[in-house]
Design an enzyme around this catalytic site. Structure first.
Site, PDB file in Angstrom:
ATOM      1  N   SER A 209       0.793  -1.050  -0.039  1.00  0.00           N
ATOM      2  CA  SER A 209      -0.308  -0.038   0.173  1.00  0.00           C
ATOM      3  C   SER A 209       0.911   1.205  -0.147  1.00  0.00           C
ATOM      4  CB  SER A 209      -0.916   0.060   1.069  1.00  0.00           C
ATOM      5  OG  SER A 209      -2.137   1.023   1.193  1.00  0.00           O
ATOM      6  N   ASN A 210       0.427   2.241   0.478  1.00  0.00           N
ATOM      7  CA  ASN A 210       1.071   3.714   0.359  1.00  0.00           C
ATOM      8  C   ASN A 210       0.442   4.704   1.454  1.00  0.00           C
ATOM      9  OD1 ASN A 210      -0.972   5.320  -0.718  1.00  0.00           O
ATOM     10  ND2 ASN A 210      -0.778   4.101  -2.483  1.00  0.00           N
TER      11      ASN A 210
END
Ligand code: CTP
Length: 401
Positions: A209-210
């Site tokens: 993810s980020n």
């Protein structure tokens, strides 16, 4: 523009800035507004009801009961009467109370009953203003759709200097004018907003993810809703809460986000692609949790669908698409390239070079680039104000005009 016919409920709380409320009432009445003042008990220590009653031409209210006879000031009626409620000055105490639903005086009861928009103008000392508890309460109020009129920096009553001074009445009146003039300029429009990160499964318990928080997208969604649009949010995993009138579909992966968007895209007037979609996802997510065995683990990633690009190809001539770009070098050139490749009408360029701009914070600085190449750069501003700028700029897109 005049405020003739507008009914404004002004809440005044205990702060030295309460003397400025008198100027605010005078300016609002002069602009044609009908003003009704509600004071908390501690506001009486700073300004007399006589001053505010004389200027507003209405008795000031502060108690639930009118007198000994059992007649009462109906907080529900007051809340329904107003077109706009302004709490100025808003002390740390009142901000915390209303953020948490406490209701031990007429002002907080009116706040909870009000169906109209609410503006809150904090006033306090600089250390109070940046205390995590106050910041959290202000964040909560924003999440309820309230507009915070950020305190200004300067000399404070304590003798210290910093952010905490209540916004000057003239600037508040400008904000109130702006609120009424564009109050419903997106009425009848349907808007899709993607926001937050996506999570791409590696196995049933792990993902890629980020750091996207979804704050910018949320601010845009709230601004559209406040300005009359019907808002459809497709949100990746985020801790943001949305006002009731916003319809939210929660998704995890880029593929899920695309599916949710694709279903409704053709019925939208505007699409805002604010999500930080993962560009790649594990090609073959494991069905079972991956055990640690070998010294190295290689995960093969496959390109995700580009949602903005795919929907950009399906875009009809009367739809407006707005994209985002986060760049670290050759920013304008890269963002402009994305704009034309993905068929955007407008792109919002975030630069990571600017302090205070970017993913997790509450402020941002952006450059707005039109398909024509025309562009504007903002100041570093709270994300709620950046959202208003983006909405204002959308109205300069040729399809809209
Ligand atoms: N976007 C999207 N779907 C993706 C990737 C991006 O909808 N799979 C959208 C974003 O929401 C944003 C815009 O496209 O509005 C730009 O995204 P960005 O990741 O900055 O651009 P990329 O095209 O992925 O290019 P790069 O990562 O190489 O900079």
């Amino acid at each position: 523009m005049s405020l003739k016919g507008k009914r404004i409920l002004l809440g005044v709380t205990g702060s030295i800035a309460a003397y400025k409320s008198a100027f605010l009432v005078r300016l609002l009445v002069k602009a044609g507004a009908e003003v009704q003042v509600v004071m908390t008990a501690s506001a009486f220590d700073f300004i007399t009801p006589l001053t505010l009653a004389t200027l507003s031409k209405h008795p000031v209210l502060s108690q639930f009961q009118k007198d000994e006879t059992g007649q009462w000031n109906n907080h529900v009626e007051l809340g329904l009467w107003a077109d706009l409620m302004v709490i100025a000055p808003a002390s740390a105490n009142t901000i915390s109370k209303i953020a948490h639903g406490l209701c031990d005086n007429l002002l907080s009861a009116v706040y909870l009953s009000a169906r109209c928009a609410v503006m809150i103008a904090p006033a306090m000392d600089l250390d109070m203003y940046r205390h995590p508890s106050v910041l959290e309460s202000m964040g909560k109020l924003r999440s309820y759709g309230n507009l915070i009129l950020e305190a200004e920096s300067g000399e404070l009553a304590s003798g210290l200097s910093g952010q905490g001074r209540m916004m000057e009445p003239e600037r508040m009146v400008e904000a109130i004018h702006a609120f009424f003039s564009k109050a419903k300029d997106f009425q009848g429009k349907k808007v899709l907003i993607t926001l937050g990160p996506t999570q791409e499964a590696i196995d049933p318990v792990r993902f890629i993810s980020n750091h996207s928080s979804g704050k910018m997208g949320k601010a845009i969604a709230e601004a559209f809703a406040a300005r009359g649009a019907e808002v459809f949010v497709v949100a990746g995993p985020t801790s943001q809460h949305f006002s009731e009138k916003i319809r939210v579909t929660h998704v995890r992966s880029a593929a899920d986000m695309y599916e949710a968007c694709q279903k409704i895209h053709s019925g939208m007037d505007l699409c805002i692609f604010a999500a930080a979609v993962a560009d790649y996802a594990p090609a073959n997510p494991a069905k079972q949790k991956i055990k640690k065995s070998s010294a190295e683990l290689t995960i093969t990633l496959a390109k995700n669908i580009d949602i903005a690009d795919a929907l950009g190809k399906a875009k009809s001539p009367n739809q407006i698409h707005v994209g985002f770009a986060l760049e670290t070098e050759n920013e304008i050139a890269h963002a402009s390239e994305k704009l034309s490749k993905k068929n955007f009408d407008l792109i919002v360029l975030n630069s990571l070079q600017d302090r205070g701009a970017g993913f997790q914070g509450d402020t941002n600085k952006v450059t707005l680039i039109h398909a024509s190449g025309q562009r504007k750069t903002s100041e570093l501003l709270p994300k709620s104000q950046i959202a208003e700028l983006i909405l204002d700029e959308i109205k300069n897109v040729p399809v809209w005009v």
